[in-house]
Design an enzyme around this catalytic site. Structure first.
Site, PDB file in Angstrom:
ATOM      1  N   GLU A 177       0.896  -1.070   0.015  1.00 18.41           N
ATOM      2  CA  GLU A 177      -0.006  -0.075  -0.056  1.00 18.41           C
ATOM      3  C   GLU A 177       0.740   1.307   0.145  1.00 18.41           C
ATOM      4  O   GLU A 177       1.997   1.263   0.385  1.00 18.41           O
ATOM      5  CB  GLU A 177      -0.828  -0.040   1.173  1.00 18.41           C
ATOM      6  CG  GLU A 177      -0.271  -0.291   2.500  1.00 18.41           C
ATOM      7  CD  GLU A 177       0.824   0.494   2.993  1.00 18.41           C
ATOM      8  OE1 GLU A 177       0.693   1.838   2.937  1.00 18.41           O
ATOM      9  OE2 GLU A 177       2.109  -0.218   3.191  1.00 18.41           O
ATOM     10  N   GLU A 320       4.701  -0.274   1.061  1.00 16.81           N
ATOM     11  CA  GLU A 320       4.835  -0.334  -0.574  1.00 16.81           C
ATOM     12  C   GLU A 320       4.894  -2.013  -1.132  1.00 16.81           C
ATOM     13  O   GLU A 320       5.054  -1.993  -2.269  1.00 16.81           O
ATOM     14  CB  GLU A 320       6.071   0.293  -1.185  1.00 16.81           C
ATOM     15  CG  GLU A 320       5.874   1.935  -0.856  1.00 16.81           C
ATOM     16  CD  GLU A 320       7.219   2.496  -1.462  1.00 16.81           C
ATOM     17  OE1 GLU A 320       7.883   1.938  -2.199  1.00 16.81           O
ATOM     18  OE2 GLU A 320       7.356   3.652  -1.083  1.00 16.81           O
TER      19      GLU A 320
END
Lengths: 358, 358
Positions: A177, A320
């Site tokens: 994310e 990420e």
């Protein structure tokens, strides 16, 4: 709600016959039994998830979901301005210089980005799935993050993105994310679902200190007290404490489980999404593999709660999907060991042939 | 002795200027400072070792050294027959179905095998460096494993193999071994060099149990008491307690350090070789990177002694350089992060351009 229901209905327990056969093969490979340690267990798990004694890891992707959180900006506990979520999301697909891009390239995975609700405009022609609900989840100290209907929409968006990517080929996925402020709802989900003390699962996130951490803990406590989610209802917990990208990650996990696809779970926020996914459909847990021990406060407590131990512990705390991508590289090696090493039976031939040659 | 002396003379301390510059670059990459955890430290270390702010990991190899040990067979504490060392060595280069072959292929490293003294004959035309000293190191409960001159020869053989392979291109190497019975001399080296109690650093190896472990511990104690190595002389310790492949591994480490090449250290036996290498030339320590926490008894104590923590802990205990190869895959990703991520300065341009486009 229809797609969500259908997806949950398709999640089945792992095939115990495949587990047995894969274990037998591991025990017959030319090495002392168990000598590859956790890589052996990992290969067996992936075989069971893919329902195949010859599991395949060829097509790989990291699914990144981006969303903003009004809570941290309105309550002044953000580690960075709200702009950064959108900027980094654009960076992922346009300039490709972020951490996730480099790690994905190293591991041979494609980077797939979905906007679940970032605050700023960006060029719509960029290769991004546009699934934004609103421009940031609402302030959870004043009410729910989103409506119950929007929570369902988040989950279904994650499922849709997964299914779309599955069509292109997807043997294993990493879920990650981007969202400034998303450790705050994650801590709220951790504390509420596991029953842990808020302070013990609420830390510095991307780098706030002292007074801000203290305020962040107050925010998390207030959010739980005010919103009173229903503990048995994962959708309600997501709606009241979560965020758009957290819901979509949980949806992608459900989608993957419904399609017998292993999911590497990234760090702190992805694990909050996993808690939601497991609440919504407990059978999906067998398809989720925690990849990296997040350095963020409280992650270890949730692993204890799930009775899991992540594969790696390199002190990373980027998000990420980077930790999950490292997990994929281990999974690939584990599967190669299971598939490509010779067994003692095959080696018996080898040894006989060799004695003859000598 | 000439090659050994020359090699040691060429080992220099790491360049602190490169360390500073690499750290600065890491701190300026588009991520929270330190967010890649130990991968950041690893990238900086490799930059310093290669003496370049743009380190390169392209050509990779695992150097495997094979040797037998008469001790364990004569004292009846072996986990497998003496034949297995030669058979597995042949398997590495001819049938390529061993653990190391699969992991090396996954990581993109070539497998380089050296016979330092295996017990059996094998077809000499196989692609193996022939550096055998004798057909197995001698029984260390009855005298030294080898002469002082042969210990020097082992070290120089390791240097020679490294230098030969360096010519073909070698940016990072994994060092591993094959040798039935080589945890026994390794435990002796651990106990003698670190001063740890023999029992605490002597375990089941590839799978012996109960009474055999007890006898193995007696063997290790007897070897140390009888041979009385000189604690300041790594060559003497190798000659009295070691083995041919252990000496060659230590030599390869010295060779690599002399040529500014990072070395990933595999598990239990490779670490015994590292202890010898560090005794022979303390400056080489900066070039050695422990890759995987061996599950064998006592490994953790040696890491404490060296003030090191390996990168991975997957419960592996195979040897063959497999743990070191996993370390290489992490090193490659770490170096890609340092080289390929955008800095905040570059991103400032990105952000400005982006604002303009929006």
């Amino acid at each position: 709600m229809n797609l969500l229901r259908k997806t949950i209905g398709r999640i089945k327990p792992l095939n115990s016959d495949i587990i047995k056969k894969a274990q037998e093969r591991q025990d017959n490979l030319t090495k002392p039994r168990g000598a590859f340690g956790r890589l052996e267990d990992l290969s067996i798990k992936i075989a069971a998830i893919q329902n195949s004694i010859k599991p395949v890891i060829k097509d790989k992707a990291v699914l990144l979901f981006a969303g903003d959180h009004l809570t941290v900006h309105e309550e002044n506990i953000a580690s960075a301005p709200i702009d950064v979520t959108t900027q980094m999301m654009v960076n992922f697909v346009k300039y490709k210089g972020a951490g996730v891009n480099v790690v994905a390239q190293s591991v041979g995975a494609r980077v797939v980005v979905t906007d679940m609700g970032v605050a700023l405009d960006y060029p719509k022609e960029l290769p991004i799935y546009h699934k934004a609900i609103e421009r940031g989840a609402k302030n959870i100290t004043k009410g729910p993050a989103m409506s119950y209907e929007d929570a369902v929409k988040c989950l279904e968006s994650g499922i849709e993105v997964f299914l779309e990517e599955k069509k292109k080929g997807l043997d294993i996925l990493a879920v990650g994310e981007m969202g400034i402020g998303n450790t705050t709802p994650s801590s709220a989900i951790y504390a509420f679902i596991t029953g842990q003390d808020v302070d013990s699962v609420t830390g510095p996130g991307a780098g706030i200190i002292d007074e801000k951490i203290r305020r962040k803990r107050e925010v998390v406590k207030k959010a739980i007290e005010l919103n009173k989610p229903e503990i048995t209802d994962g959708i309600d917990i997501l709606a009241k404490l979560g965020g758009f990208e957290i819901g979509a990650m949980a949806g992608a996990m459900l989608g993957a489980a419904s399609e017998k696809t292993p999911v590497m779970i990234d760090g702190f926020i992805a694990t909050a999404a996993a808690l939601i996914a497991i609440k919504v459909a407990p059978e999906c847990e067998a398809y989720l593999i925690p990849a990296h021990h997040s350095a963020e406060t409280g992650y270890g407590k949730v692993m204890d709660f799930l009775k899991q131990k992540p594969l790696l512990d390199l002190g990373m705390r980027l998000g990420e999907g980077t930790g999950a991508l490292l997990g994929i590289s281990l999974a690939e090696i584990a599967v190669n060991i299971l598939n490509d090493m010779t067994t003692f039976q095959e080696a018996a031939v080898v040894v006989a042939a060799e004695r003859h040659t000598i």
